[in-house]
Design a protein around this motif. Structure first.
Motif, PDB file in Angstrom:
ATOM      1  N   ALA A 120       0.855  -1.190   0.000  1.00 11.66           N
ATOM      2  CA  ALA A 120       0.000   0.000   0.000  1.00 11.66           C
ATOM      3  C   ALA A 120       0.888   1.236   0.000  1.00 11.66           C
ATOM      4  O   ALA A 120       1.953   1.247   0.622  1.00 11.66           O
ATOM      5  CB  ALA A 120      -0.908   0.003   1.222  1.00 11.66           C
ATOM      6  N   GLN A 131     -10.197   2.463  -3.748  1.00 13.68           N
ATOM      7  CA  GLN A 131     -10.115   1.917  -2.395  1.00 13.68           C
ATOM      8  C   GLN A 131      -8.713   2.058  -1.825  1.00 13.68           C
ATOM      9  O   GLN A 131      -8.544   2.521  -0.707  1.00 13.68           O
ATOM     10  CB  GLN A 131     -10.540   0.452  -2.406  1.00 13.68           C
ATOM     11  N   THR A 132      -7.690   1.636  -2.592  1.00 11.72           N
ATOM     12  CA  THR A 132      -6.319   1.651  -2.103  1.00 11.72           C
ATOM     13  C   THR A 132      -5.358   1.863  -3.260  1.00 11.72           C
ATOM     14  O   THR A 132      -5.542   1.287  -4.334  1.00 11.72           O
ATOM     15  CB  THR A 132      -5.968   0.307  -1.417  1.00 11.72           C
TER      16      THR A 132
END
Length: 157
Positions: A120, A131-132
């Motif tokens: 991440a 989302q990421t």
């Protein structure tokens, strides 16, 4: 006679598609994508939102087409001769929309992702449906929130 089975994927490995958009890549598990089809004529739809591009006829079924960049409040991609549609398997149990299509800017690339490879990262300009932000090896990508994308699409069809 004995046979041994060989497993092509390690237990922590997932086959994914790196999907090119205008200025970033989405990463989706391979099972989330039903098919990549050539860009074709869009059927118009009476949508109140600009990110809903229309519908395409896929296997005899009209399915809605969205532009992910525009959904995320970014400008539309320029016309691209390499554009395709990614047919996405619906993640919810919505009988009226088991599939939808997303405009993509080239041919997605199959990658094998090990759990340890995905990192991440902090990313600027993340959209509401992102989302990421991650890197897989050297490849930066966005994991979209498909539940949220699908819910927004259902709200506008």
């Amino acid at each position: 006679m004995s046979q041994s089975l060989t497993k092509t994927n390690a237990p922590n490995q997932v086959d994914c598609l790196l999907i090119p958009l205008k200025d970033k890549n989405l990463i989706l598990p391979n099972v989330a994508v039903a098919e990549i089809v050539p860009f074709s004529h869009l059927l118009t739809t009476a949508s109140s939102v600009d990110w809903m591009l229309g519908r395409i006829d896929w296997r005899g079924v009209p399915i809605p087409v969205l532009c992910y960049e525009m959904l995320c409040q970014q400008s539309a991609p320029a016309p691209n001769p390499n554009a395709r549609f990614a047919i996405i398997n619906g993640v919810g149990n919505h009988q009226q929309m088991p599939f939808y299509a997303m405009l993509v800017q080239g041919i997605p690339r199959l990658i094998h992702v090990d759990k340890e490879e995905i990192q991440a990262v902090d990313a600027m300009n993340m959209g509401q449906f992102d989302q990421t932000a991650v890197t897989i090896g050297r490849d930066p990508a966005i994991i979209p929130d498909l539940d949220l994308v699908e819910q927004e699409l259902i709200n506008h069809i």
